[in-house]
Design a protein around this motif. Structure first.
Motif, PDB file in Angstrom:
ATOM      1  N   THR A  75       0.857  -1.174   0.000  1.00  0.00           N
ATOM      2  CA  THR A  75       0.000   0.000   0.000  1.00  0.00           C
ATOM      3  C   THR A  75       0.895   1.225   0.000  1.00  0.00           C
ATOM      4  N   VAL A  76       0.647   2.116  -0.942  1.00  0.00           N
ATOM      5  CA  VAL A  76       1.392   3.366  -1.057  1.00  0.00           C
ATOM      6  C   VAL A  76       0.470   4.495  -0.611  1.00  0.00           C
ATOM      7  N   LEU A  77       0.924   5.345   0.277  1.00  0.00           N
ATOM      8  CA  LEU A  77       0.057   6.395   0.805  1.00  0.00           C
ATOM      9  C   LEU A  77       0.874   7.628   1.183  1.00  0.00           C
ATOM     10  N   PRO A  78       0.203   8.760   1.392  1.00  0.00           N
ATOM     11  CA  PRO A  78       0.953   9.964   1.764  1.00  0.00           C
ATOM     12  C   PRO A  78       1.713   9.758   3.067  1.00  0.00           C
ATOM     13  N   MET A 120      11.323   7.470  10.847  1.00  0.00           N
ATOM     14  CA  MET A 120      11.418   6.040  10.542  1.00  0.00           C
ATOM     15  C   MET A 120      10.077   5.329  10.741  1.00  0.00           C
ATOM     16  N   ALA A 121       9.180   5.938  11.493  1.00  0.00           N
ATOM     17  CA  ALA A 121       7.836   5.376  11.672  1.00  0.00           C
ATOM     18  C   ALA A 121       6.873   5.833  10.571  1.00  0.00           C
ATOM     19  N   GLY A 122       7.377   6.574   9.586  1.00  0.00           N
ATOM     20  CA  GLY A 122       6.540   6.999   8.477  1.00  0.00           C
ATOM     21  C   GLY A 122       5.930   8.375   8.648  1.00  0.00           C
ATOM     22  N   VAL A 123       6.339   9.092   9.687  1.00  0.00           N
ATOM     23  CA  VAL A 123       5.828  10.440   9.933  1.00  0.00           C
ATOM     24  C   VAL A 123       6.745  11.426   9.205  1.00  0.00           C
ATOM     25  N   LEU A 428      -0.810  -2.635  10.084  1.00  0.00           N
ATOM     26  CA  LEU A 428       0.398  -2.852   9.292  1.00  0.00           C
ATOM     27  C   LEU A 428       1.307  -1.620   9.329  1.00  0.00           C
ATOM     28  N   LEU A 429       0.731  -0.479   9.670  1.00  0.00           N
ATOM     29  CA  LEU A 429       1.519   0.748   9.727  1.00  0.00           C
ATOM     30  C   LEU A 429       2.554   0.740  10.856  1.00  0.00           C
ATOM     31  N   GLN A 430       2.509  -0.278  11.709  1.00  0.00           N
ATOM     32  CA  GLN A 430       3.540  -0.365  12.737  1.00  0.00           C
ATOM     33  C   GLN A 430       4.890  -0.734  12.143  1.00  0.00           C
ATOM     34  N   ASN A 431       4.897  -1.231  10.904  1.00  0.00           N
ATOM     35  CA  ASN A 431       6.142  -1.579  10.227  1.00  0.00           C
ATOM     36  C   ASN A 431       6.152  -0.947   8.841  1.00  0.00           C
ATOM     37  N   VAL A 432       6.477   0.325   8.778  1.00  0.00           N
ATOM     38  CA  VAL A 432       6.537   1.021   7.492  1.00  0.00           C
ATOM     39  C   VAL A 432       7.801   0.586   6.764  1.00  0.00           C
ATOM     40  N   ASP A 433       7.627   0.103   5.536  1.00  0.00           N
ATOM     41  CA  ASP A 433       8.750  -0.461   4.805  1.00  0.00           C
ATOM     42  C   ASP A 433       9.554   0.580   4.031  1.00  0.00           C
ATOM     43  N   VAL A 442      14.503   7.709   2.538  1.00  0.00           N
ATOM     44  CA  VAL A 442      15.242   7.702   3.798  1.00  0.00           C
ATOM     45  C   VAL A 442      15.097   6.380   4.528  1.00  0.00           C
ATOM     46  N   LYS A 443      14.220   5.518   4.035  1.00  0.00           N
ATOM     47  CA  LYS A 443      14.071   4.176   4.615  1.00  0.00           C
ATOM     48  C   LYS A 443      13.609   3.219   3.521  1.00  0.00           C
TER      49      LYS A 443
END
Length: 443
Positions: A75-78, A120-123, A428-433, A442-443
């Motif tokens: 899933t790709v999201l902002p 790193m958490a996607g923020v 699933l957002l607990q593990n942003v790839d 950056v990740k």
């Protein structure tokens, strides 16, 4: 190397550099932040810092020489926003000890570590609502210049309140009269803050409160205010507060009718924009689980960039989470949260994701996904609405929706990707790839 070769290289070099600076995210399910349904088999073209094109495979041409990044099965999201963080703290349970020990280490160690953990958490964007003024401005600017890793930061500096709590004067400013209130807000504005943070406004005189909000708006700064008590909310509405925080310290089962009536009246005034609310429910909702499942603290994501002695101090402070005074009334407040959230939604308030990240037991590396999870799993909010509350609406509130908040042509490429279907399994957002901020992976 002959002259012809040199000439050809000189001619081709701009195109080579351009190709190297183009990325193509190909194959994922795309949540763009606008549409109610995701785009299957999506393509996102990134050129430099910005998004060049968005669409489905077959509809968007992938430039020759672009770096192709497969997002199949993802899933790709902002990039996410967290609208209520505190970079100066990171889960320690004893505020008095923390603020008497660590301020000299905020700027170079603690705040940068907190910011990196958020990223790193996607923020990719965050709002810091309470910190020493000079320090948070320096850290914000260092992040936003790319000198240290972190989300794009928007900051308030110190809270404005009637009188700071003893020992908190570094990041809380008291006001004494309307003229002093204006002077304090002007000082913050002149320092370059992005928002004014107001708390305990029910302890101020009405003249002081009106002066804070009016002066902030004169400087084109939105005002964020606590909403722990009904009177705080009603006074905030009267003064013209733009955004309320939290869902109340009260154990009352719901907001009283006069508060809801006031919210409905304000929310209906769309000519001045939406009324925003950041409920910050996950910390309260998850406390019972955390105190009984302390293995969660073994998740070392919150150790990133944090000095070992500080990690040890934080661990020591949360050895007995069930004993923390901060949370003792939480079990009585928790059952009221779903009803209050529903009241806010019914009143027409726009909800945004924020966590109070950094408070006891709440780490910057984990809080944001936990808030989204509680919204969906416990509060009955759809995954798409929750994601918009963590992307589109924050960008609107901070008046930067022309630059970020959705995956749209021309905007900054702030994008995350997660393996699996986030609309079915929000946790699933607990593990942003993958994390891309301003076009840089950056990740």
């Amino acid at each position: 190397m002959n002259k012809l070769t040199v000439t050809l290289l000189a001619l081709l070099l701009p195109f080579i550099i351009q190709a190297e600076n183009i990325k193509a995210l190909v194959g994922g399910v795309l949540i763009d932040g606008f549409k109610d349904q995701p785009i299957q088999n999506s393509v996102v073209i990134i050129e430099g810092e910005r998004i060049k094109a968005v669409g489905a495979m077959g509809d968007v041409e992938i430039p020759a020489g672009a770096e192709v990044i497969s997002t199949e099965g993802m899933t790709v999201l902002p990039g996410l926003w967290d609208m209520h963080v505190h970079l100066q703290i990171n889960g320690h349970a004893d505020y008095k000890h923390w603020h008497s020990t660590y301020p000299p280490r905020f700027e170079k160690e603690i705040m940068p570590a907190s910011a990196h953990q958020l990223l790193m958490a996607g923020v990719t964007s965050a709002r810091d609502l309470g910190a020493p003024l000079e320090t948070i401005i320096k850290v914000r600017d260092a992040i936003n210049k790319g000198e240290i890793p972190g989300p794009t930061m928007y900051v308030s500096g110190p809270f404005i309140q009637k009188a700071p709590y003893p020992g908190t004067e570094l990041y809380r400013w008291g006001v004494d009269g309307a003229s002093d209130a204006r002077a304090k807000v002007k000082k913050l504005a002149d320092a370059g803050v992005d928002v004014i943070k107001l708390i305990d406004q029910d302890q101020m005189t009405e003249a002081e409160l009106m002066a804070v909000v009016d002066e902030a708006h004169k400087h084109d700064l939105p005002v964020v205010a606590h909403a722990h008590r009904p009177k705080e909310i009603l006074l905030g509405l009267k003064a013209g507060v733009d955004n309320f925080e939290h869902t109340g310290l009260s154990t009352a089962p719901e907001y009283p009718p006069e508060v809801i009536a006031g919210l409905r009246e304000r929310a209906a005034q769309m000519n001045i924009g939406p009324l925003f609310w950041t409920p910050t429910v996950e910390g309260l909702f998850n406390y019972d689980y955390v105190k009984n499942n302390t293995e969660k603290f073994d998740n070392s994501s919150w150790h990133l960039d944090m000095p070992e002695d500080i990690i040890d101090d934080i661990k020591q402070s949360i050895t007995h989470p069930e004993r923390l005074p901060y949370f003792q009334i939480t079990s009585k407040r928790k059952p009221t949260l779903k009803r209050k959230i529903q009241q806010l939604r019914d009143a027409g308030v726009v909800l945004m994701i924020g966590t109070d990240s950094g408070i006891p037991l709440k780490f910057h590396s984990q809080s944001t996904w936990n808030e989204l999870d509680i919204w969906v799993r416990e509060m009955g909010i759809s995954p798409m609405e929750a994601i918009r509350g963590a992307s589109y609406w924050p960008s609107v509130m901070m008046k930067v929706d022309h630059e970020v908040g959705t995956i749209t042509e021309g905007k900054y490429a702030d994008i995350i990707a997660v393996k699996g279907d986030v609309l079915r399994y929000i946790n699933l957002l607990q593990n942003v790839d993958m994390v891309i901020k301003h076009g840089e992976r950056v990740k």
